[in-house]
Design a protein around this motif. Structure first.
Motif, PDB file in Angstrom:
ATOM      1  N   LEU A  71      -1.892  12.448   0.654  1.00  0.00           N
ATOM      2  CA  LEU A  71      -2.774  11.440   1.248  1.00  0.00           C
ATOM      3  C   LEU A  71      -3.147  10.390   0.208  1.00  0.00           C
ATOM      4  O   LEU A  71      -3.528  10.729  -0.910  1.00  0.00           O
ATOM      5  N   ALA A  72      -3.016   9.121   0.603  1.00  0.00           N
ATOM      6  CA  ALA A  72      -3.378   8.041  -0.315  1.00  0.00           C
ATOM      7  C   ALA A  72      -4.885   7.897  -0.349  1.00  0.00           C
ATOM      8  O   ALA A  72      -5.505   7.524   0.630  1.00  0.00           O
ATOM      9  N   LYS A  73      -5.488   8.229  -1.472  1.00  0.00           N
ATOM     10  CA  LYS A  73      -6.942   8.117  -1.606  1.00  0.00           C
ATOM     11  C   LYS A  73      -7.281   6.706  -2.055  1.00  0.00           C
ATOM     12  O   LYS A  73      -6.579   6.115  -2.875  1.00  0.00           O
ATOM     13  N   ASP A  74      -8.381   6.215  -1.568  1.00  0.00           N
ATOM     14  CA  ASP A  74      -8.877   4.949  -2.085  1.00  0.00           C
ATOM     15  C   ASP A  74      -9.357   5.201  -3.511  1.00  0.00           C
ATOM     16  O   ASP A  74     -10.091   6.158  -3.763  1.00  0.00           O
TER      17      ASP A  74
ATOM     18  N   ILE B 273       3.900   1.518  -1.234  1.00  0.00           N
ATOM     19  CA  ILE B 273       4.469   1.681  -2.577  1.00  0.00           C
ATOM     20  C   ILE B 273       3.425   2.301  -3.501  1.00  0.00           C
ATOM     21  O   ILE B 273       3.695   3.259  -4.220  1.00  0.00           O
TER      22      ILE B 273
ATOM     23  N   ALA C   9       3.421   5.942  -5.336  1.00  0.00           N
ATOM     24  CA  ALA C   9       3.225   6.091  -6.779  1.00  0.00           C
ATOM     25  C   ALA C   9       2.104   7.091  -7.057  1.00  0.00           C
ATOM     26  O   ALA C   9       2.239   7.976  -7.897  1.00  0.00           O
TER      27      ALA C   9
ATOM     28  N   ALA D 111       0.837  -1.197   0.000  1.00  0.00           N
ATOM     29  CA  ALA D 111       0.000   0.000   0.000  1.00  0.00           C
ATOM     30  C   ALA D 111       0.872   1.248   0.000  1.00  0.00           C
ATOM     31  O   ALA D 111       0.572   2.230  -0.664  1.00  0.00           O
TER      32      ALA D 111
END
Lengths: 107, 432
Positions: A26-29, A13, A17, A11
């Motif tokens: 922020l990593a969005k779904d 990685i 990206a 997740a």
């Protein structure tokens, strides 16, 4: 077995990206719009396809700008409502945009 | 019995998962287009608002990659919301009953009419009352509530429960309570006992008192409705309910706060309170509640020995990963009601999380859920309460969004139509 540490590494990685691509920290779904739009389905039907004759608006296929305008009008109080003025205030402008995107893309 | 082994794909998932982890270190670009399709077998226990929704959404959002088996003891879904209109005589049980057929034929959910009697979380199996076991990769428990009969000792047997009704699970009890009201003489007393919060459907008892009052006012105007509330005040839509009672049912509805039931005299139809006894012609006792027993039996961590403690990003039990719990059974987040609407929203958070987890992704870090609840105060007059709850990463639970939500400005006829439209849409969202 997929260990959670592996999962987390994957997740991270993927998040790195994504952050690189979008500039967001922020990593969005990827399915955030779908998930948010699903909170509307109880009244407006699965994927915005309200039951015909139920008296509630079907949202599927509504042009993005039109739906977003309506949601913003509810949120700012410009448009009178029984309940949507209270519900729309629970979502950020960005979330409302994602919801409008999702319904606009439904047939 | 059909061959249940065909649904056990856990070993396959393990192998596929290991392969994809190994592969990911070699070629990240190959994964950039999205994770592999989610697979696995999910067993869902309980076909109410939460269980049906998670079954459908798992199938829909996984593009039918996840196999879903729903175990439900009743032949059809019968809705608690709107059931007070059956009690009042405005609707029939058929109007609030929906078949599970759509889940089977349209969504390919395997529906088993049975009851889960045990869960082995180590082996990942559930035992069915009629025999056999089911294996799962992930388990979803949406068991609703069970009644704490030990707190109303005289009702702790089937015979008494057939006389002093709860009608707090829709079905035969709903019809039986309607019958008792029809048989009651003009001039009789309908008394309803409300337990201390939290319980299923906070405004439900006040709605019931209101629509029963409407029925009695029209048909048996010398009768009374007595609300015996263990709480110190009306706990939902207070001003709107009290105004309706004052405007519409003056001399019929009497509200008594701080009226905790200690037991019941079954033959005398008498509610025993701490310092008082109240005799009724129809006594309706809504007992205190806790999570459906199966969650406790499965060894899930409970809070206050009543409600399941969950992780709000995945709806998983905090002490038993792989077991997700929805709806009335969980320890609620601040101001979050135990409602069918909310159970449906829990189900969507769980479905999205399960699909992510089964395809090697993290759950959505920012889920949002919302609640809408319509209450009838007369046949064609309704009031609502709404709220939106956004996950707070620091508090690790959803918090009500400040400034959002609220109640109806006043009771009105338009929302009576909308309430029935809500029912049609949410039932379709769950079951068709």
């Amino acid at each position: 077995m997929i260990r959670s540490s592996h999962r987390r590494a994957l997740a991270l990685i993927a998040a790195a990206a994504l952050a690189g691509a979008s500039g967001s920290a922020l990593a969005k779904d990827p399915n955030l719009g779908r998930n948010l739009a699903a909170t509307c389905a109880n009244c407006h039907g699965t994927n915005g396809q309200a039951v015909p004759g139920s008296g509630l608006d079907a949202l599927a296929g509504t042009p993005r700008d039109k739906l977003l305008q309506k949601l913003n009008d509810f949120k700012t109080g410009v448009k009178p409502a029984t309940i949507m003025h209270q519900i729309s205030k629970g979502y950020t402008d960005e979330q409302l945009g994602l919801i409008a995107d999702y319904f606009a893309a439904q047939k | 019995m059909p061959n249940l082994n065909q649904f056990n794909r856990r070993d396959f998932i393990k192998a596929a998962g290991a392969a994809s982890v190994a592969g990911s270190t070699l070629g990240l670009t190959a994964c950039a287009g999205g994770a592999s399709k989610a697979r696995g077998h999910v067993v869902v226990v309980g076909g109410g608002y939460g269980g049906t929704t998670v079954a459908k959404y798992l199938r829909m959002w996984s593009d039918r990659g996840i196999d879903v088996t729903l175990v439900e003891r009743n032949a059809n879904f019968v809705s608690c919301p709107i059931s007070n209109l059956v009690v009042a005589g405005y609707k029939g049980l058929d109007d609030i009953t929906v078949s599970y057929e759509g889940l089977k034929t349209h969504w390919g959910v395997r529906v088993i009419k049975d009851e889960v009697t045990a869960v082995d979380t180590a082996k990942r199996t559930v035992t069915l009352a009629q025999g056999g076991t089911l294996s799962y990769d992930r388990l979803v428990l949406s068991p609703g509530v069970d009644f704490q009969w030990d707190q109303v000792p005289a009702l702790n047997n089937a015979d008494a429960q057939g006389k002093i009704l709860h009608a707090w699970k829709a079905g035969p009890q709903t019809v039986a309570l309607r019958k008792q009201l029809e048989d009651m003489k003009d001039g009789g007393v309908f008394a309803i006992s409300i337990p201390k919060a939290p319980y299923r459907c906070p405004p439900g008892p006040y709605e019931r008192a209101s629509v029963v009052a409407a029925y009695l006012k029209a048909k048996k105007p010398k009768s009374k409705v007595l609300i015996l509330d263990a709480n110190e005040e009306v706990i939902s839509k207070k001003a709107l309910f009290m105004k309706a009672w004052d405007d519409l049912y003056k001399g019929i509805v009497e509200y008594r706060p701080n009226s905790q039931l200690t037991d019941v005299d079954v033959a005398g139809k008498t509610a025993l309170l701490e310092f008082d006894k109240v005799k009724a012609d129809v006594l309706n006792v809504i007992p205190p509640q806790r999570t459906g027993e199966i969650a406790a039996k499965a060894g899930l961590k409970l809070i206050n020995n009543r409600w399941v403690d969950i992780n709000w990003l995945t709806m998983e039990s905090t002490n038993t990963p792989g077991v997700h719990v929805l709806g009335d059974a969980i320890f609620p987040a601040p101001t979050m009601p135990k409602s069918g609407h909310m159970a449906n929203q829990h189900a969507k958070v769980a479905a999205a999380a399960i699909i992510n987890l089964q395809s090697g992704q993290e759950p959505n870090p920012e889920p949002v859920v919302m609640n809408t609840c319509y209450s009838f105060v007369a046949e064609k007059s309704v009031i609502h309460v709404a709220s939106v709850h956004r996950y707070d990463a620091e508090k690790k639970q959803p918090m009500p969004v400040a400034g959002a939500g609220g109640v109806s400005a006043a009771r009105n006829e338009l929302e009576a139509k909308i309430a029935l439209g809500w029912a049609k849409n949410i039932w379709a969202d769950m079951l068709t």
